[in-house]
Motif scaffolding. Structure first.
Motif, PDB file in Angstrom:
ATOM      1  N   TYR A 141       0.869  -1.183   0.000  1.00 34.67           N
ATOM      2  CA  TYR A 141       0.000   0.000   0.000  1.00 34.67           C
ATOM      3  C   TYR A 141       0.901   1.227   0.000  1.00 34.67           C
ATOM      4  O   TYR A 141       1.685   1.416   0.925  1.00 34.67           O
ATOM      5  CB  TYR A 141      -0.909   0.006   1.225  1.00 34.67           C
ATOM      6  N   ASP A 159      -4.934   3.784   0.418  1.00 34.78           N
ATOM      7  CA  ASP A 159      -5.250   2.577  -0.363  1.00 34.78           C
ATOM      8  C   ASP A 159      -5.300   1.344   0.531  1.00 34.78           C
ATOM      9  O   ASP A 159      -5.615   0.243   0.087  1.00 34.78           O
ATOM     10  CB  ASP A 159      -4.254   2.390  -1.519  1.00 34.78           C
ATOM     11  N   GLY A 160      -5.007   1.521   1.820  1.00 34.97           N
ATOM     12  CA  GLY A 160      -5.122   0.438   2.795  1.00 34.97           C
ATOM     13  C   GLY A 160      -5.128   1.047   4.182  1.00 34.97           C
ATOM     14  O   GLY A 160      -4.559   2.119   4.384  1.00 34.97           O
ATOM     15  N   LEU A 163      -0.712   4.021   3.024  1.00 32.83           N
ATOM     16  CA  LEU A 163      -1.292   3.257   4.132  1.00 32.83           C
ATOM     17  C   LEU A 163      -1.715   4.192   5.266  1.00 32.83           C
ATOM     18  O   LEU A 163      -0.953   5.058   5.688  1.00 32.83           O
ATOM     19  CB  LEU A 163      -0.245   2.250   4.647  1.00 32.83           C
TER      20      LEU A 163
END
Ligand SMILES: NC(=[NH2+])NCCC[C@H](N)C(=O)O
Ligand SMILES: [Mn+2]
Ligand SMILES: [Mn+2]
Length: 330
Positions: free
Chosen positions: A147, A253-254, A150
């Motif tokens: 990621y 994205d995470g 993150l």
């Protein structure tokens, strides 16, 4: 689509000042964890991550460095500069900055980072069971390579934002979040190549109530959002969790959820090495996990600092940890 779960047991406790958290994974998994996770409809795979064929887990400093065994620091949040315990800082037990078991912590985390990176890449949900909180260094390193943006939600009685220079204890479980930010001497990319440093803007710390002076300064200077117990009690844990998700998920994205069991009050979770009074009730913890489950944004998790040797008979802390973990999935 619900992700498969990759349970990664890490029986490692050398990052903590007291032994026992290396037995955490066994105790938590023994609470029928895998079966209960499968009952949530997920495919579950379990692996045990050990350096040195596991030899390292039982070695404390006397064996590793040939130095005297650590003195009793009566809980590792003590040892303010000037205390006798601070002899550690320059003692034979630590590395150049007086950190203890740095080499072992690095070794286990390099192994773990490989696993979290690979699991994330395969689209699985890495569920890391510790172990002391120093293993979050490996979780984060691996995840922050997959990621690129993150976010992190950090549940803890502590901030784990010390560096090698500010740590009052020399214990590596007090620094993982500073490593994630690349504020420590140990860098995230030393652990796993390609790991992107975390952004303080995508970080939320929840339930911290024992914070060292250097950590306070870093929180202030970097602008990290900390949800203290007072705010949790005033606004309620649900609202706090929604805001924490908003912060950690902002452009992310995470989102990694690092759960230190000492976030929960020692009255209900006594089996942990650095208990701090006035923590979350188990009821609040369940409510928090419920918000996270419903939001569906969490892509990985650590569950750390369960110490079965301090848990008394019945193992209530391991039981609570297992129940909470399962509640994130169903
Ligand atoms: N993961 C934990 N339980 N960390 C406890 C850290 C305690 C203290 N702040 C230290 O640096 O030593
Ligand atoms: Mn912690
Ligand atoms: Mn803690």
């Amino acid at each position: 689509m619900e992700r498969d779960v990759e349970v990664l047991s890490v029986p490692f406790g050398l990052g903590a000042g007291v032994s026992g958290s290396e037995h955490g994974p066994e105790a938590v998994v023994a609470e029928n964890l895998l079966h209960r996770l499968r009952a949530s409809g997920r495919r579950v795979r379990h692996r045990i991550i050990e350096a040195d064929g596991g030899a390292v887990r039982s070695k404390r400093s006397s064996a590793v460095f040939g130095a005297p065994a650590p003195v009793d620091r009566s809980g590792d949040s003590g040892g303010k500069p000037g205390d006798a315990g601070c002899a550690f800082r320059s003692g034979a037990n630590g590395g150049p900055e007086g950190m203890k078991h740095e080499a072992e912590v690095l070794a286990i985390n390099m192994l773990l980072a490989k696993e979290t990176a690979e699991a994330a890449k395969q689209g699985r949900f890495p569920l890391v069971i510790g172990g002391d909180h120093s293993i979050a260094i490996g979780s984060l390193a691996g995840l922050a390579s997959h990621y690129r943006k993150l976010g992190v939600i950090w549940f803890d009685a502590h901030a784990d934002l010390n560096t090698e220079l500010t740590s009052p204890s020399g214990n590596m479980h007090g620094i993982p979040l500073a490593v994630g930010l690349n504020r420590s001497r140990l860098k995230l990319a030393d652990v796993w190549r390609g790991a992107m440093p975390l952004r303080p803007e995508r970080m939320a710390i929840v339930a911290a109530r024992d914070i060292d002076p250097g950590e306070k300064e870093l929180i202030r200077e970097a602008g990290i959002r900390l949800f203290a117990m007072k705010e949790i009690r005033e606004r309620g844990i649900e609202r706090v969790m929604l805001e924490a998700l908003h912060i950690a998920g902002n452009g992310a994205d995470g989102v990694h959820f690092s759960f230190d069991i000492d976030s929960v009050d020692p009255l209900e979770a006594p089996g942990t090495g650095t208990p701090v009074p006035e923590g979350l009730t188990s009821h609040e913890a369940y409510a928090a996990f419920g918000v996270l489950r419903r939001a569906g944004r969490i892509t990985s998790m650590d569950a750390v600092e369960v110490n079965p040797l301090l848990d008394g008979r019945g193992g209530r802390t391991a039981k609570l940890a297992a129940k909470l973990i399962v509640s994130l999935f169903k």
